[in-house]
Design an enzyme around this catalytic site. Structure first.
Site, PDB file in Angstrom:
ATOM      1  N   ASN A 140       6.952   7.735 -17.152  1.00 17.75           N
ATOM      2  CA  ASN A 140       8.235   7.091 -16.863  1.00 17.75           C
ATOM      3  C   ASN A 140       8.317   5.809 -17.675  1.00 17.75           C
ATOM      4  O   ASN A 140       7.708   4.796 -17.339  1.00 17.75           O
ATOM      5  CB  ASN A 140       8.348   6.786 -15.370  1.00 17.75           C
ATOM      6  CG  ASN A 140       9.737   6.298 -14.983  1.00 17.75           C
ATOM      7  OD1 ASN A 140      10.499   5.836 -15.830  1.00 17.75           O
ATOM      8  ND2 ASN A 140      10.074   6.398 -13.705  1.00 17.75           N
ATOM      9  N   ASP A 150      13.004  30.666 -24.691  1.00 11.99           N
ATOM     10  CA  ASP A 150      12.669  31.107 -23.338  1.00 11.99           C
ATOM     11  C   ASP A 150      13.153  32.540 -23.094  1.00 11.99           C
ATOM     12  O   ASP A 150      14.231  32.928 -23.549  1.00 11.99           O
ATOM     13  CB  ASP A 150      13.317  30.146 -22.338  1.00 11.99           C
ATOM     14  CG  ASP A 150      12.822  30.339 -20.926  1.00 11.99           C
ATOM     15  OD1 ASP A 150      11.607  30.240 -20.718  1.00 11.99           O
ATOM     16  OD2 ASP A 150      13.657  30.589 -20.039  1.00 11.99           O
ATOM     17  N   ARG A 161       2.531  21.169 -12.248  1.00  8.50           N
ATOM     18  CA  ARG A 161       3.467  20.224 -12.858  1.00  8.50           C
ATOM     19  C   ARG A 161       3.333  18.825 -12.252  1.00  8.50           C
ATOM     20  O   ARG A 161       4.310  18.095 -12.116  1.00  8.50           O
ATOM     21  CB  ARG A 161       4.899  20.751 -12.709  1.00  8.50           C
ATOM     22  CG  ARG A 161       5.091  22.135 -13.314  1.00  8.50           C
ATOM     23  CD  ARG A 161       6.478  22.699 -13.088  1.00  8.50           C
ATOM     24  NE  ARG A 161       6.603  24.052 -13.646  1.00  8.50           N
ATOM     25  CZ  ARG A 161       7.722  24.764 -13.664  1.00  8.50           C
ATOM     26  NH1 ARG A 161       8.839  24.256 -13.127  1.00  8.50           N
ATOM     27  NH2 ARG A 161       7.751  25.971 -14.189  1.00  8.50           N
ATOM     28  N   GLU A 210       9.000  33.296 -26.289  1.00 11.71           N
ATOM     29  CA  GLU A 210       8.222  33.487 -25.065  1.00 11.71           C
ATOM     30  C   GLU A 210       8.211  34.976 -24.727  1.00 11.71           C
ATOM     31  O   GLU A 210       9.173  35.512 -24.179  1.00 11.71           O
ATOM     32  CB  GLU A 210       8.806  32.704 -23.894  1.00 11.71           C
ATOM     33  CG  GLU A 210       7.926  32.822 -22.642  1.00 11.71           C
ATOM     34  CD  GLU A 210       8.665  32.649 -21.327  1.00 11.71           C
ATOM     35  OE1 GLU A 210       7.998  32.514 -20.290  1.00 11.71           O
ATOM     36  OE2 GLU A 210       9.913  32.669 -21.323  1.00 11.71           O
ATOM     37  N   HIS A 244       3.250  25.355 -18.076  1.00 13.43           N
ATOM     38  CA  HIS A 244       4.002  25.012 -16.864  1.00 13.43           C
ATOM     39  C   HIS A 244       4.221  26.229 -15.970  1.00 13.43           C
ATOM     40  O   HIS A 244       4.686  26.083 -14.840  1.00 13.43           O
ATOM     41  CB  HIS A 244       5.347  24.408 -17.258  1.00 13.43           C
ATOM     42  CG  HIS A 244       6.220  25.358 -18.025  1.00 13.43           C
ATOM     43  ND1 HIS A 244       5.961  25.732 -19.323  1.00 13.43           N
ATOM     44  CD2 HIS A 244       7.342  26.023 -17.667  1.00 13.43           C
ATOM     45  CE1 HIS A 244       6.883  26.580 -19.732  1.00 13.43           C
ATOM     46  NE2 HIS A 244       7.732  26.782 -18.744  1.00 13.43           N
ATOM     47  N   GLY A 295      10.665  10.759 -12.376  1.00 13.04           N
ATOM     48  CA  GLY A 295      11.236   9.843 -13.354  1.00 13.04           C
ATOM     49  C   GLY A 295      10.679   9.914 -14.758  1.00 13.04           C
ATOM     50  O   GLY A 295      10.946   9.023 -15.572  1.00 13.04           O
TER      51      GLY A 295
END
Length: 588
Positions: free
Chosen positions: A147, A328, A472, A357, A423, A172
């Site tokens: 952040n 994606d 994550r 992907e 992820h 953030g």
């Protein structure tokens, strides 16, 4: 000979143009069935006295998987065209394998017997950007990296790292946070950053795009993005963005128009709608990603949709000089769209990297007219099963890696995107049951394997977490909570990869895989440069004989700098549990 196991076709991973002058040919045979193979080849129009003129050359066995051996030859046809067949030997038996079947003698009365590579056209070449082969990637999930500007954090954002993430929580993270930590990435040795989506979206992951032409305001603005990319380029780091073209988000303006105006909407054909009015229960009556109502699938065959998305792709290259697109859910979009996508982005920036992907065999997308690479999840599966979960033996692992490599042409493998986690997967330390020794072996193999390696943020310092959303978590910046030993290990391996071309671009050969002790020996070779890698993937000390006659050379331990002369025909090294060593072989 087991004829039913012998296979070749003049296309894809069995016959392909490696460059504008060179043809690569492969043959598959039953494992341990054939002693040697010769390639029979010649120009289809080269005849003398009614007989076709051909040459013979030995093929080299490049590896084996669980069922098959693979043979390889490289040919430079003087006129860029070729007819060819294979002569196989097993004991006293000899067979000639052609497109029309098997023969005991070489047919010379008609080239129609033989496999045909009609012409080596440069326009048909698979050409990935050369810089990718030397790149070490670092994947960043922007909302969780750092952040750097709390004033733009979403309302209700939690203090950094104060709790485990949920599917809807915010902390953030933003683009300024990435800028603030670029020196950390440079110090690690990173030369490429892959950012998950940064475009305007209501979620923390941004895979439900609301506006493809705007940076999400909680990440920053276009000026901040431009600064990030410029700073990266100054530091020798490429930047790849994530494009979600299979589907959009619920807040995407054209979808909102359809939701409001139904069948009268001018955007109704932008989507795959089964009936009106739209409904989401019990399942959406329009196509979506999975069955997620908030992610309606885009109709990429619609000329308006196609033009819109192609404009998105070229806009961020033209205006911000990005270096790559990660695409994606790429396998659920039509091939025609991707062909046009490639033409447009490559016309604008020829060395842009196009990464799809795709989790399965992706040969249909890797023929030179669509992608430069795919996310190499078959590689990921193999290394996790062997090093982390210990589900397979050393021989099974070597077989699986050989199967991965022989599933694609060599020039495809050289640009493959090799990841250990992302992820979408559990953290590698978690998969390894908290054993840092196993994580070290994972990084060792990844950073010495063929292709372009990618590190998921935080894996290099030992972050943990299960599947999404646990994988994550916020990046740990407190040095006291980072695993410095692991970080140094990764940093050293990246430095060695940069120093030794063979580790980046060399051919891999498995010399021995021991099922009883589960140790692995392989070498990477590029011209006169060879690096030997020995891994003990067991919880017992191992005395490992090296099956390589290296007499007349120095063996240099790349981890310690120690060197010794290889004077005996048989060498041996001793490794602790989960130990490893890398030797550069240097001639006296």
């Amino acid at each position: 000979m087991r004829k039913e196991a012998i296979y070749h076709r003049p296309a894809d991973n069995f016959a392909y143009a490696y460059d504008s002058e060179t043809l690569h040919l492969r043959l598959r045979t039953k494992k341990d069935d054939i002693d040697r193979v010769e390639l029979l080849h010649g120009d289809p129009y080269d005849w003398q006295n009614g007989a076709w003129q051909f040459q013979m050359m030995p093929m080299r066995k490049t590896g084996s998987d669980e069922l098959f051996d693979y043979w390889f030859a490289e040919v430079k046809p003087p006129y860029r065209r070729l007819r060819y067949g294979f002569v196989l030997y097993s004991g006293e038996e000899k067979l000639v394998y052609t497109e029309k079947g098997f023969y005991f003698e070489v047919p010379t009365d008609d080239t129609a017997y033989y496999f045909c590579f009609p012409f080596l056209h440069r326009v048909d070449l698979f050409e990935a950007p050369d810089w990718v082969k030397d790149t070490v990637w670092y994947q960043i999930f922007p909302e969780r990296f750092a952040n750097g500007n709390p004033s733009i954090s979403p309302e209700g954002s939690r203090p950094w790292g104060s709790e485990d993430p949920t599917p809807t929580s915010f902390f953030g993270g933003d683009l300024q946070g990435i800028i603030d930590h670029l020196d950390y990435l440079v110090d690690l040795g990173i030369t490429g950053i892959y950012l998950t989506p940064i475009f305007r979206s209501p979620s923390n992951h941004k895979y439900d795009t609301a506006d493809y032409f705007e940076v999400d305001p909680h990440f920053g603005d276009k000026e901040t993005l431009k600064t990030l990319i410029d700073r990266c380029h100054e530091k020798g780091i490429r930047v790849m963005l994530d494009a979600v073209f299979n589907h959009c988000g619920y807040e995407f303006a054209p979808f909102q128009d359809v939701w409001k105006n139904g069948e009268s909407s001018k955007y109704k054909d932008w989507f795959h709608i089964h009936e009106f009015p739209l409904q989401t229960e019990p399942r959406p009556n329009y196509d979506t990603f999975r069955f997620v109502p908030q992610m309606p699938k885009l109709n990429t065959a619609n000329p308006e949709v196609k033009r819109y998305l192609l404009d998105v792709a070229t806009y961020w290259i033209r205006e911000f000089d990005i270096d790559g697109w990660r695409l994606d859910v790429a396998n659920e979009i039509d091939h025609e769209f991707w062909r046009e996508f490639r033409q447009e982005v490559k016309a604008l920036k020829p060395d842009v990297y196009i990464l799809g992907e795709i989790w399965h065999d992706a040969m249909p997308w890797l023929r030179g007219d669509q992608f430069d690479a795919v996310m190499n999840y078959p590689f990921t599966d193999g290394v996790l099963r062997f090093f982390a979960k210990e589900e397979i033996s050393a021989r099974q692992f070597a077989n699986q890696m050989m199967h991965v490599l022989h599933s694609y042409p060599n020039n495809v493998n050289e640009a493959a995107f090799n990841l250990l986690g992302s992820h979408d997967t559990s953290r590698i330390l978690t998969v390894c049951g908290g054993d840092i020794r196993k994580v070290k072996l994972l990084f060792l193999f990844q950073l010495t394997f063929t292709g372009s390696p990618c590190i998921y943020y935080g894996d290099e310092i030992g972050m943990t977490g299960g599947n999404d959303p646990e994988c994550r978590k916020c990046m740990v910046w407190d040095p006291m909570q980072q695993n410095k030993e692991l970080h140094q290990h990764v940093k050293q391996l990246i430095a060695l990869r940069k120093q030794y071309r063979s580790l980046r671009r060399g051919e891999i050969s498995f010399l021995h895989a021991d099922d009883e002790m589960n140790y692995l020996i392989y070498k990477k070779t590029d011209g006169d440069e060879t690096v030997l890698v020995i891994i003990n993937r067991s919880d017992q000390k191992a005395d490992i004989p090296i099956p390589l006659d290296a007499r007349g050379t120095w063996l240099v331990n790349l981890l310690t700098g120690e060197r010794f002369a290889a004077e005996a025909e048989t060498l041996c090294t001793s490794l602790p549990p989960y130990g490893f060593v890398l030797y550069a072989i240097e001639h006296w």
